[in-house]
Design an enzyme around this catalytic site. Structure first.
Site, PDB file in Angstrom:
ATOM      1  N   CYS A  46      81.951 -44.240  44.679  1.00  0.00           N
ATOM      2  CA  CYS A  46      82.316 -42.821  44.763  1.00  0.00           C
ATOM      3  C   CYS A  46      83.051 -42.500  46.057  1.00  0.00           C
ATOM      4  CB  CYS A  46      81.059 -41.961  44.670  1.00  0.00           C
ATOM      5  SG  CYS A  46      80.242 -42.045  43.065  1.00  0.00           S
ATOM      6  N   GLY A  48      73.608 -37.151  33.646  1.00  0.00           N
ATOM      7  CA  GLY A  48      73.885 -38.563  33.888  1.00  0.00           C
ATOM      8  C   GLY A  48      72.611 -39.302  34.245  1.00  0.00           C
TER       9      GLY A  48
END
Length: 409
Positions: free
Chosen positions: A50, A187
């Site tokens: 990320c 998620g």
């Protein structure tokens, strides 16, 4: 052979720029295979998280290899202006960067240990796709060893330093407590599970979304509830805070889904995905505060971390020295082998006349020559490696170069 890397991270580029160059696990595997096939590249490892993208390669130093062009070609990007967001490192600078990175000392949150797992996963993926070569294999393994050693020997004082923990701390400093808050985590991958667990530990009531076709086989953190992903918008009005942390290439929350939504109070959205999970314009809606990965930067190192950072740095330098000793030895072995062969041939020429005049059976003569060759080779090895152990690296390399000149034609 040289070591080369290019990278883009949270310090150099905002999340939307990083998203352009992000790889999924599948696309990273395909990209490594492709990059390794390019002329002058022996091995490749891609680290895509990320916060950063890094492309590593062992390269032929005689070839003009541009990893930035390789990545842009794979991504179908022709705009050269993105080059300014990347940093390129080579050889010692690149090795130092990887060791410090794997140890959590270059992360957005200093000392976090998720990067250690991410580096290990990147190496494993490169192995699975037959993209890693011997040099990158040893480099990444030794960097992971340094990270593990720091994790066990240097406990950082700020606890579990994942991004979600930093977000909870950030909100806490603003007077926002998670105790008894209703939270949803979109998620259930690694980051989603960490987020759900952290929110539970902070006292929140946590619900995790599960894709319907997986709902029967996916585990969620203890103490959390589950709903189908398709029901997320129906549940949002009940929430105080929503975290989205998926690997989806599409938005999990779009502005149009909020236009008819009636919220019961202030809503905090935290987007922990790259590319983004939450459409940025949602943050402009009344009653909604949106944070992304770049919202929780550490601007300066807390004073209490300094001592631990120094201890971690000492471990990194020790492990780096071991790698360079291995690398230098690897590069020197062919040179030492040539010196040994030249020295043995020199000795054979000098004793050939003596052996011819010595009365003995031909078979014994052959056996004697072989024995002399073996003994001479061992003596040369002992001398050269003895020099290596007793001299500093620069002086030893000068000695090797001097020995090579003796037998130059």
């Amino acid at each position: 052979m040289g070591i080369s890397m290019i990278g883009i991270d949270h310090n150099m580029a905002p999340v939307d720029i990083r998203a352009l160059f992000a790889f999924t696990k599948k696309s990273a595997g395909e990209a490594m295979e492709k990059i390794k096939s390019y002329k002058g590249i022996y091995g490749c490892v891609i680290l895509s998280t990320c916060n950063r993208l890094e492309v590593w390669a062992s390269v032929d130093e005689e070839e003009d290899v541009c990893l930035y062009d390789c990545v842009c070609q794979l991504k179908g990007i022709s705009d050269d202006s993105y080059r300014n967001y990347f940093v390129e490192r080579k050889d010692e600078e690149a090795v130092e960067h990887l060791f410090y990175l794997t140890s959590g000392l270059k992360s957005q949150i200093i000392g976090e240990d998720q990067i250690l797992t991410q580096v290990k996963d990147a190496l494993n993926l490169a192995r699975e796709n037959f993209a890693v070569d011997g040099v990158l294999e040893v480099l990444f393994r030794m960097a992971v060893t340094a990270g593990k050693k720091i994790k066990t020997e240097v406990p950082f004082s700020h606890g579990n330093p994942s991004v979600i923990h930093q977000a909870i701390q950030f909100l806490g400093q603003k007077g926002y407590s998670m105790q008894d808050k209703t939270c949803m985590v979109i998620g259930n991958g690694e980051m989603g599970k960490v987020a759900a667990q952290a929110l539970r530990e902070a006292g929140a009531d946590v619900t995790v979304t599960i894709r319907q076709y997986r709902s029967g086989i996916v585990s969620i953190p203890a103490g959390c509830k589950r709903i189908n992903y398709g029901e997320r918008m129906e549940y949002i009005p009940e929430c105080d805070l929503v975290v989205s942390a998926t690997a989806s290439p599409n938005f999990t929350l779009r502005r149009e889904l909020f236009e008819e939504l009636e919220l019961s109070g202030e809503l905090i959205l935290i987007d922990l995905a790259v590319p983004r999970d939450i459409e940025p314009s949602i943050g402009s809606l009344e009653g909604i505060t949106l944070y992304d990965m770049d919202s929780f930067r550490i601007e300066e190192i807390p004073a209490e971390l300094q001592e631990n950072l120094e201890a971690a740095g000492a471990i990194v330098r020790e492990q780096m020295d071991e790698f360079f000793q291995w690398l230098d030895g690897r590069d020197l072995i062919p040179r030492i082998q040539e010196i040994k062969e030249e020295a043995v041939n020199d000795l054979n020429l000098r004793i050939a006349k003596i052996l011819k005049k010595t009365q003995m059976d031909e078979e014994d003569r052959v056996n004697l020559v072989q024995a002399v060759d073996t003994a001479a080779g061992k003596v040369v090895n002992k001398l050269i490696f003895g020099l290596r152990d007793s001299l500093n690296q620069e002086a030893f390399l000068e000695c090797v170069a001097g020995l090579e000149k003796i037998y130059e034609e």
